[in-house]
Design an enzyme around this catalytic site. Structure first.
Site, mmCIF file in Angstrom:
data_model
loop_
_atom_site.group_PDB
_atom_site.id
_atom_site.type_symbol
_atom_site.label_atom_id
_atom_site.label_comp_id
_atom_site.label_asym_id
_atom_site.label_seq_id
_atom_site.Cartn_x
_atom_site.Cartn_y
_atom_site.Cartn_z
ATOM 1 C CB CYS A 127 -13.259 9.138 57.096
ATOM 2 S SG CYS A 127 -12.354 10.148 58.245
ATOM 3 C CG ASP A 128 -12.956 8.791 53.006
ATOM 4 O OD1 ASP A 128 -14.110 8.852 53.463
ATOM 5 O OD2 ASP A 128 -12.271 9.791 52.738
ATOM 6 C CB CYS A 162 -9.732 10.710 56.731
ATOM 7 S SG CYS A 162 -10.355 9.908 58.214
#
Ligand code: NAP
Length: 303
Positions: A133-134, A130
């Site tokens: 997200c990261d 992701c």
């Protein structure tokens, strides 16, 4: 036990559209979701193919879809459905039991893994699924994106705003991604590396490199990388359906007819879990169809 006319499992674009249509038609509607409402849409950066909107982030769209469903009275309940009794239309969750007159399965799909032991070893230590997200952890670092579809290209464009050393590594010399996304990636300076098949990941405590086999020569190539984002397709979440005896098609998706009805009476399915075109507007369409047919099923007294 809580009673609802319609119980929807999954609050992605399909489930939330079913919730909007169902509650707007006057049904009492529960949507069970154990993760953030919006599903995979939350992981998409810039959605620019909705006929009604300018480009919008997946996160903002998810919030809007949830608010629209709730504004007509749908209840979004944080619970993980663990089983369905297809005869009595009872859904059991981790925190409650729900009696329905009709059920819509909108359980979506999730990112596929490569399935290598070294992938598991470095998951969360350099390997991610992701970018939204990261991605921020890899500011200014060397990043590879593995895959060649729309998800990989969308992620690479997003990551190119965080790092100026981003490459897409594909196992072929052609990409499944839409041309406009390939162009955006090229324009953003993303390097395209074809014909490399993932082999293993190496490093110490955290990831240091990814090793590939050249598809044409069979040679091994090691590419240094502090971050690897894996986007190699998606698999449908069909465990609940399978356990309830609902038929799947030959590709492992829930088999539905043109009314989004499954093989079990009173149970409908919508969105990515049914296969077909994996697009938000397609999920909206099947979500709406499932809710309309569920409404007809309930009001015809057939439940
Ligand atoms: P996808 O379109 O199925 O592409 C998967 C990619 O991963 C392909 O390039 C495939 O290579 C590669 N791949 C598969 N297994 C691999 C392996 N073991 N090793 C290396 N590479 C591997 O998947 P996706 O990009 O996740 O997209 C899923 C669906 O969502 C698609 O229908 C897509 O159109 C849709 N989507 C749409 C948008 C949008 O419209 N903006 C955004 C995101 C997703 P091969 O080609 O060689 O098989």
């Amino acid at each position: 036990m809580r009673d609802f006319d319609l119980v929807i499992i999954g609050a992605g674009p399909a489930g939330l559209t079913s919730a909007l249509y169902g509650s707007r038609a006057g049904l009492s509607v529960a949507v069970l979701e154990h993760q953030m409402p919006g599903g995979q849409a939350n992981l998409t950066f810039d959605i620019d193919n909705l006929p009604s909107n300018d480009a919008i982030s997946g996160f903002a769209l998810s919030k809007k879809m949830r608010e629209r469903a709730e504004s007509f009275g749908a209840k979004i309940i944080e619970d993980k459905a663990i089983s369905i009794d297809a005869g009595s239309l009872i859904v059991s969750g981790e925190s409650g039991t729900y009696q329905a007159k009709a059920i819509i399965l909108a359980t979506g799909a999730e990112h596929r893994k490569l399935g290598m032991p070294s992938e598991e070893r470095f998951a969360g230590r350099g390997i991610s699924y992701c970018a939204a997200c990261d991605g921020a952890f890899f500011k200014g670092k060397k990043v590879l994106v593995i895959g060649g579809g729309n998800s990989a290209f969308g992620a690479a464009v997003y990551l190119s705003k965080i790092s100026n050393d981003v490459a897409i590594v594909s196992r072929r010399d052609r990409f499944r991604a839409d041309r406009c996304l390939v162009k955006s990636a090229k324009d953003a300076g993303v390097k395209l590396v074809p014909d490399l098949v993932p082999f293993e990941f190496r490093g110490g405590k955290s990831l240091a490199s990814a090793v590939f086999k050249d598809r044409l020569t069979g040679e091994t190539k090691e590419l240094p990388a502090e971050g690897v984002f894996i986007y190699v397709g998606i698999s449908p979440n069909v465990e609940l359906a399978k356990a309830a005896g609902i038929e799947l098609d030959d590709s492992g998706y829930i088999r539905v007819d043109c009314d989004q009805a499954t093989s079990k009476e009173g149970i409908f399915a919508a969105g990515d879990v049914c296969g077909g075109i994996k697009q938000i507007v397609a999920a909206w369409g099947t979500g709406a169809t499932a809710a309309i047919r569920a409404f007809e099923f309930i009001t015809s007294g057939r439940h």
